[in-house]
Design a protein around this motif. Structure first.
Motif, PDB file in Angstrom:
ATOM      1  N   LYS A   1      45.156 -51.186   4.827  1.00 47.01           N
ATOM      2  CA  LYS A   1      44.362 -51.343   4.160  1.00 47.01           C
ATOM      3  C   LYS A   1      43.714 -52.637   3.788  1.00 47.01           C
ATOM      4  CE  LYS A   1      46.595 -48.536   1.026  1.00 47.01           C
ATOM      5  NZ  LYS A   1      47.101 -47.659  -0.176  1.00 47.01           N
ATOM      6  N   TYR A   2      44.674 -53.805   3.875  1.00 51.83           N
ATOM      7  CA  TYR A   2      44.165 -55.222   4.057  1.00 51.83           C
ATOM      8  C   TYR A   2      43.486 -55.756   4.821  1.00 51.83           C
ATOM      9  CZ  TYR A   2      44.116 -60.643   3.591  1.00 51.83           C
ATOM     10  OH  TYR A   2      43.583 -61.762   3.651  1.00 51.83           O
ATOM     11  N   LEU A   3      43.182 -55.153   6.055  1.00 52.51           N
ATOM     12  CA  LEU A   3      43.163 -55.394   7.430  1.00 52.51           C
ATOM     13  C   LEU A   3      41.367 -54.771   7.565  1.00 52.51           C
ATOM     14  CD1 LEU A   3      42.544 -57.017  10.562  1.00 52.51           C
ATOM     15  CD2 LEU A   3      44.152 -55.130  10.946  1.00 52.51           C
ATOM     16  N   LYS A   4      41.752 -53.443   6.761  1.00 52.95           N
ATOM     17  CA  LYS A   4      40.531 -52.327   6.917  1.00 52.95           C
ATOM     18  C   LYS A   4      39.059 -52.862   6.334  1.00 52.95           C
ATOM     19  CE  LYS A   4      38.927 -47.616   6.088  1.00 52.95           C
ATOM     20  NZ  LYS A   4      39.441 -46.786   6.015  1.00 52.95           N
ATOM     21  N   ALA A   5      39.727 -53.791   4.540  1.00 50.50           N
ATOM     22  CA  ALA A   5      39.434 -54.099   3.651  1.00 50.50           C
ATOM     23  C   ALA A   5      38.147 -55.178   4.500  1.00 50.50           C
ATOM     24  CB  ALA A   5      39.611 -54.663   2.537  1.00 50.50           C
ATOM     25  N   GLN A   6      38.977 -56.424   4.959  1.00 48.13           N
ATOM     26  CA  GLN A   6      37.847 -57.774   5.157  1.00 48.13           C
ATOM     27  C   GLN A   6      37.551 -56.821   7.059  1.00 48.13           C
ATOM     28  OE1 GLN A   6      42.032 -59.758   6.895  1.00 48.13           O
ATOM     29  NE2 GLN A   6      41.559 -60.620   6.222  1.00 48.13           N
ATOM     30  N   ILE A   7      37.570 -56.212   7.611  1.00 48.46           N
ATOM     31  CA  ILE A   7      36.430 -55.208   8.621  1.00 48.46           C
ATOM     32  C   ILE A   7      35.045 -54.572   7.392  1.00 48.46           C
ATOM     33  CG2 ILE A   7      36.741 -52.676   9.649  1.00 48.46           C
ATOM     34  CD1 ILE A   7      39.214 -53.648  11.184  1.00 48.46           C
ATOM     35  N   GLU A   8      35.358 -53.294   6.735  1.00 48.14           N
ATOM     36  CA  GLU A   8      34.083 -53.393   5.698  1.00 48.14           C
ATOM     37  C   GLU A   8      33.691 -54.048   5.486  1.00 48.14           C
ATOM     38  OE1 GLU A   8      36.215 -48.443   5.246  1.00 48.14           O
ATOM     39  OE2 GLU A   8      36.648 -50.366   3.536  1.00 48.14           O
ATOM     40  N   ASP A   9      33.912 -55.018   4.970  1.00 51.89           N
ATOM     41  CA  ASP A   9      33.288 -55.805   3.987  1.00 51.89           C
ATOM     42  C   ASP A   9      32.388 -57.106   5.421  1.00 51.89           C
ATOM     43  OD1 ASP A   9      32.811 -57.515   1.681  1.00 51.89           O
ATOM     44  OD2 ASP A   9      33.391 -59.018   2.510  1.00 51.89           O
ATOM     45  N   ASN A  10      33.153 -57.480   5.935  1.00 56.65           N
ATOM     46  CA  ASN A  10      31.942 -58.026   7.473  1.00 56.65           C
ATOM     47  C   ASN A  10      30.981 -56.884   7.973  1.00 56.65           C
ATOM     48  OD1 ASN A  10      32.851 -60.059   7.928  1.00 56.65           O
ATOM     49  ND2 ASN A  10      34.672 -59.935   7.703  1.00 56.65           N
ATOM     50  N   LEU A  11      31.829 -56.021   8.065  1.00 58.20           N
ATOM     51  CA  LEU A  11      30.760 -55.142   9.207  1.00 58.20           C
ATOM     52  C   LEU A  11      29.511 -54.545   7.682  1.00 58.20           C
ATOM     53  CD1 LEU A  11      29.938 -53.542  10.983  1.00 58.20           C
ATOM     54  CD2 LEU A  11      30.997 -50.648   9.948  1.00 58.20           C
ATOM     55  N   GLY A  12      29.642 -54.571   6.462  1.00 55.87           N
ATOM     56  CA  GLY A  12      28.517 -54.141   5.701  1.00 55.87           C
ATOM     57  C   GLY A  12      27.794 -55.585   5.541  1.00 55.87           C
ATOM     58  N   SER A  13      27.871 -56.814   5.542  1.00 57.34           N
ATOM     59  CA  SER A  13      27.890 -57.895   6.067  1.00 57.34           C
ATOM     60  C   SER A  13      25.871 -57.840   7.303  1.00 57.34           C
ATOM     61  CB  SER A  13      28.511 -59.830   6.062  1.00 57.34           C
ATOM     62  OG  SER A  13      28.852 -59.462   5.176  1.00 57.34           O
ATOM     63  N   MET A  14      26.825 -57.333   8.588  1.00 61.50           N
ATOM     64  CA  MET A  14      25.671 -56.763   9.810  1.00 61.50           C
ATOM     65  C   MET A  14      24.696 -55.924   9.331  1.00 61.50           C
ATOM     66  SD  MET A  14      27.128 -59.552  11.576  1.00 61.50           S
ATOM     67  CE  MET A  14      27.574 -60.441  10.084  1.00 61.50           C
ATOM     68  N   TYR A  15      25.705 -54.808   8.452  1.00 65.16           N
ATOM     69  CA  TYR A  15      24.963 -53.769   8.364  1.00 65.16           C
ATOM     70  C   TYR A  15      23.020 -54.733   7.193  1.00 65.16           C
ATOM     71  CZ  TYR A  15      27.579 -49.663  10.298  1.00 65.16           C
ATOM     72  OH  TYR A  15      28.785 -49.284  10.574  1.00 65.16           O
ATOM     73  N   TRP A  16      23.519 -54.991   6.907  1.00 61.23           N
ATOM     74  CA  TRP A  16      22.770 -55.950   5.850  1.00 61.23           C
ATOM     75  C   TRP A  16      21.729 -56.755   6.336  1.00 61.23           C
ATOM     76  CZ3 TRP A  16      21.916 -61.297   3.937  1.00 61.23           C
ATOM     77  CH2 TRP A  16      20.303 -60.978   2.416  1.00 61.23           C
ATOM     78  N   LYS A  17      22.356 -57.141   7.139  1.00 56.78           N
ATOM     79  CA  LYS A  17      21.559 -58.613   8.459  1.00 56.78           C
ATOM     80  C   LYS A  17      20.609 -57.505   9.409  1.00 56.78           C
ATOM     81  CE  LYS A  17      24.139 -62.499   8.247  1.00 56.78           C
ATOM     82  NZ  LYS A  17      23.259 -63.619   7.914  1.00 56.78           N
ATOM     83  N   HIS A  18      20.849 -56.257   9.280  1.00 61.98           N
ATOM     84  CA  HIS A  18      20.133 -55.861  10.196  1.00 61.98           C
ATOM     85  C   HIS A  18      19.328 -54.636   9.443  1.00 61.98           C
ATOM     86  CE1 HIS A  18      21.041 -56.801  14.173  1.00 61.98           C
ATOM     87  NE2 HIS A  18      22.253 -57.366  13.424  1.00 61.98           N
ATOM     88  N   GLU A  19      19.244 -55.024   7.838  1.00 62.15           N
ATOM     89  CA  GLU A  19      18.309 -54.553   7.180  1.00 62.15           C
ATOM     90  C   GLU A  19      18.966 -52.346   6.893  1.00 62.15           C
ATOM     91  OE1 GLU A  19      14.215 -55.250   7.737  1.00 62.15           O
ATOM     92  OE2 GLU A  19      13.840 -56.528   7.555  1.00 62.15           O
ATOM     93  N   LEU A  20      20.259 -52.583   6.959  1.00 60.12           N
ATOM     94  CA  LEU A  20      20.785 -51.500   6.545  1.00 60.12           C
ATOM     95  C   LEU A  20      21.618 -51.263   5.408  1.00 60.12           C
ATOM     96  CD1 LEU A  20      22.141 -50.641  10.189  1.00 60.12           C
ATOM     97  CD2 LEU A  20      19.894 -49.294   9.355  1.00 60.12           C
TER      98      LEU A  20
END
Length: 125
Positions: free
Chosen positions: A45-64
């Motif tokens: 759960k801890y690792l998944k949350a970190q991954i999701e938060d980082n992936l969300g930041s990359m999506y945001w940078k790509h205007e998704l």
């Protein structure tokens, strides 16, 4: 779980090097790998949350922004469950940033306010 950790680390390195497309791919691979692990284990759960938060930041940078908010909110839910106020604060701030970019000022303010309360409580401890 080791595969997910490796992809997460690669993504963090690529993000630091400002290679956001490669970082997003690494975070996506990390998410695929962590989703094959036992979702009830705390470390998963801890690792998944970190991954999701980082992936969300990359999506945001790509205007998704829709995908970004979804990832950040999933991270928020896991950080709440894990009682990780520092990481929860960061994920909430990321939600606020995405909501603000969507012109949803009310939602953005709510996310920022909760993040600020968490920061203040962390400083008081």
């Amino acid at each position: 779980m080791k595969e997910a950790e490796t992809h997460l680390q690669e993504g963090l390195e690529q993000r630091a090097a400002k290679n956001t497309e490669a970082a997003a791919e690494s975070f996506s691979n990390a998410l695929l790998a962590i989703n094959r692990c036992d979702p009830q284990r705390l470390e998963v759960k801890y690792l998944k949350a970190q991954i999701e938060d980082n992936l969300g930041s990359m999506y945001w940078k790509h205007e998704l922004s829709e995908e970004a908010l979804k990832m950040h909110l999933e991270a928020v839910a896991l950080f709440r469950e894990l009682d990780e106020p520092g990481l929860l604060m960061k994920a909430l701030r990321n939600c606020g940033r995405v909501a603000a970019s969507q012109q949803d000022r009310e939602a953005a303010q709510a996310y920022y306010d909760e993040a600020k309360r968490l920061a203040q409580s962390l400083n008081d401890n």
